[in-house]
Design a protein around this motif. Sequence first.
Motif, mmCIF file in Angstrom:
data_model
loop_
_atom_site.group_PDB
_atom_site.id
_atom_site.type_symbol
_atom_site.label_atom_id
_atom_site.label_comp_id
_atom_site.label_asym_id
_atom_site.label_seq_id
_atom_site.Cartn_x
_atom_site.Cartn_y
_atom_site.Cartn_z
ATOM 1 N N PRO A 127 -1.047 0.974 -1.293
ATOM 2 C CA PRO A 127 -2.154 1.646 -1.973
ATOM 3 C C PRO A 127 -2.019 3.161 -1.930
ATOM 4 O O PRO A 127 -1.221 3.711 -1.173
ATOM 5 N N ASN A 128 -2.794 3.825 -2.733
ATOM 6 C CA ASN A 128 -2.809 5.283 -2.795
ATOM 7 C C ASN A 128 -3.223 5.860 -1.437
ATOM 8 O O ASN A 128 -4.228 5.453 -0.859
ATOM 9 N N ASN A 129 -2.444 6.821 -0.902
ATOM 10 C CA ASN A 129 -2.843 7.473 0.347
ATOM 11 C C ASN A 129 -2.589 8.976 0.323
ATOM 12 O O ASN A 129 -2.600 9.630 1.362
ATOM 13 N N SER A 130 -2.347 9.529 -0.869
ATOM 14 C CA SER A 130 -2.032 10.950 -0.986
ATOM 15 C C SER A 130 -2.572 11.464 -2.312
ATOM 16 O O SER A 130 -2.663 10.719 -3.288
ATOM 17 N N GLY A 131 -2.925 12.740 -2.340
ATOM 18 C CA GLY A 131 -3.451 13.316 -3.571
ATOM 19 C C GLY A 131 -4.886 12.893 -3.802
ATOM 20 O O GLY A 131 -5.597 12.477 -2.884
ATOM 21 N N ARG A 162 2.263 -1.728 8.548
ATOM 22 C CA ARG A 162 1.563 -0.541 9.046
ATOM 23 C C ARG A 162 0.796 0.167 7.944
ATOM 24 O O ARG A 162 -0.333 0.623 8.154
ATOM 25 N N TRP A 163 1.406 0.310 6.758
ATOM 26 C CA TRP A 163 0.824 1.143 5.709
ATOM 27 C C TRP A 163 0.275 0.345 4.529
ATOM 28 O O TRP A 163 -0.481 0.890 3.726
ATOM 29 N N GLY A 164 0.678 -0.913 4.389
ATOM 30 C CA GLY A 164 0.293 -1.692 3.222
ATOM 31 C C GLY A 164 -0.975 -2.493 3.430
ATOM 32 O O GLY A 164 -1.657 -2.384 4.448
ATOM 33 N N ILE A 165 -1.290 -3.300 2.437
ATOM 34 C CA ILE A 165 -2.439 -4.194 2.491
ATOM 35 C C ILE A 165 -2.010 -5.564 1.984
ATOM 36 O O ILE A 165 -1.109 -5.680 1.158
ATOM 37 N N GLU A 166 -2.653 -6.601 2.489
ATOM 38 C CA GLU A 166 -2.265 -7.955 2.125
ATOM 39 C C GLU A 166 -2.614 -8.294 0.685
ATOM 40 O O GLU A 166 -1.937 -9.103 0.053
ATOM 41 N N ASP A 167 -3.672 -7.709 0.165
ATOM 42 C CA ASP A 167 -4.120 -8.040 -1.189
ATOM 43 C C ASP A 167 -3.770 -6.929 -2.179
ATOM 44 O O ASP A 167 -4.614 -6.486 -2.964
ATOM 45 N N LEU A 168 -2.504 -6.482 -2.135
ATOM 46 C CA LEU A 168 -2.089 -5.406 -3.038
ATOM 47 C C LEU A 168 -2.269 -5.797 -4.497
ATOM 48 O O LEU A 168 -2.531 -4.940 -5.352
ATOM 49 N N MET A 228 -10.443 3.041 -1.879
ATOM 50 C CA MET A 228 -10.039 4.093 -0.948
ATOM 51 C C MET A 228 -9.369 3.513 0.288
ATOM 52 O O MET A 228 -9.168 4.218 1.277
ATOM 53 N N VAL A 229 -8.987 2.250 0.243
ATOM 54 C CA VAL A 229 -8.431 1.593 1.427
ATOM 55 C C VAL A 229 -7.150 2.272 1.907
ATOM 56 O O VAL A 229 -6.904 2.377 3.122
ATOM 57 N N GLY A 230 -6.313 2.742 1.009
ATOM 58 C CA GLY A 230 -5.069 3.393 1.412
ATOM 59 C C GLY A 230 -5.320 4.675 2.174
ATOM 60 O O GLY A 230 -4.663 4.952 3.191
ATOM 61 N N GLN A 235 -5.607 7.713 7.408
ATOM 62 C CA GLN A 235 -6.384 8.441 8.401
ATOM 63 C C GLN A 235 -6.403 7.705 9.740
ATOM 64 O O GLN A 235 -6.307 8.324 10.807
ATOM 65 N N ARG A 236 -6.486 6.384 9.709
ATOM 66 C CA ARG A 236 -6.481 5.584 10.942
ATOM 67 C C ARG A 236 -5.159 5.762 11.685
ATOM 68 O O ARG A 236 -5.139 6.044 12.889
#
Length: 244
Positions: A127-131, A162-168, A228-230, A235-236
């Motif tokens: 997911p989006n995590n920048s910008g 670590r960085w992804g999500i299961e329901d991409l 906003m999950v990414g 942040q976590r």
Amino acid sequence: EVDVELVLAADVSRSMSPSELEIQRRGYAEAITSNEVLTTIGNGMIGRIAVTFMEWAGNDLQTVVVPWTLIDSAEDARAIADTLTSEFHGNMRRTSISGALTEAARLFDDNGFHGLRRIIDVSGDGPNNSGGPVVPARDAVLARGIVINGLPLMTMDGFSFRWGIEDLDAYYLNCVIGGPGAFMIPVYDWSEFAEAVRRKLVLEIAGLPVAPDAVGARLRRANGYDCMVGEKIWQRNRQIWMDP
């Protein structure tokens, strides 16, 4: 004039290993030179398309690998494939789908082509995590009449956990793709990648309605999905690193 102006936007963020980056480039090269894709191009109303290939990572990290190129023959497609496979570069930090979409939309400006349809085909493994947030960026692209299709890469490895999500796939459905006839094709294993790209290109170029069950999209848009999950995952993890 062309049937389709197509931006292929491929993720090269840090979560992608060097071997995965090579598989990705070779998969696009194999798909774009396939008989099925070339036949679909030839059967179009005009019989030619325009393509550019862009790799992306963080908010200001986008690189055009193949500039806008006309495809109306197998030789044109082979030239693109040769460029994609001539060399392979390393990955870059962060994942900014919002930045990728904004830059991809800008590539349509004054590109020398006039397409009956304009499409951004974005692939990514997280997911989006920048910008900026992804939804406003997506909506700005859709407001220009550009369709966004997705290729969520759901191949799980150490970085993905670590960085992804299961329901991409659900994330792409709710937060990334959009526009008339927009669809996505999830990829669950890298062995499926080239075939998924081939199917996706055929569907995009043909411009035919896509049934959800035909592309494995078993999902429905969900009210209140957290786009906003990414950013929250970033942040976590960042806080974990900063803790003594």
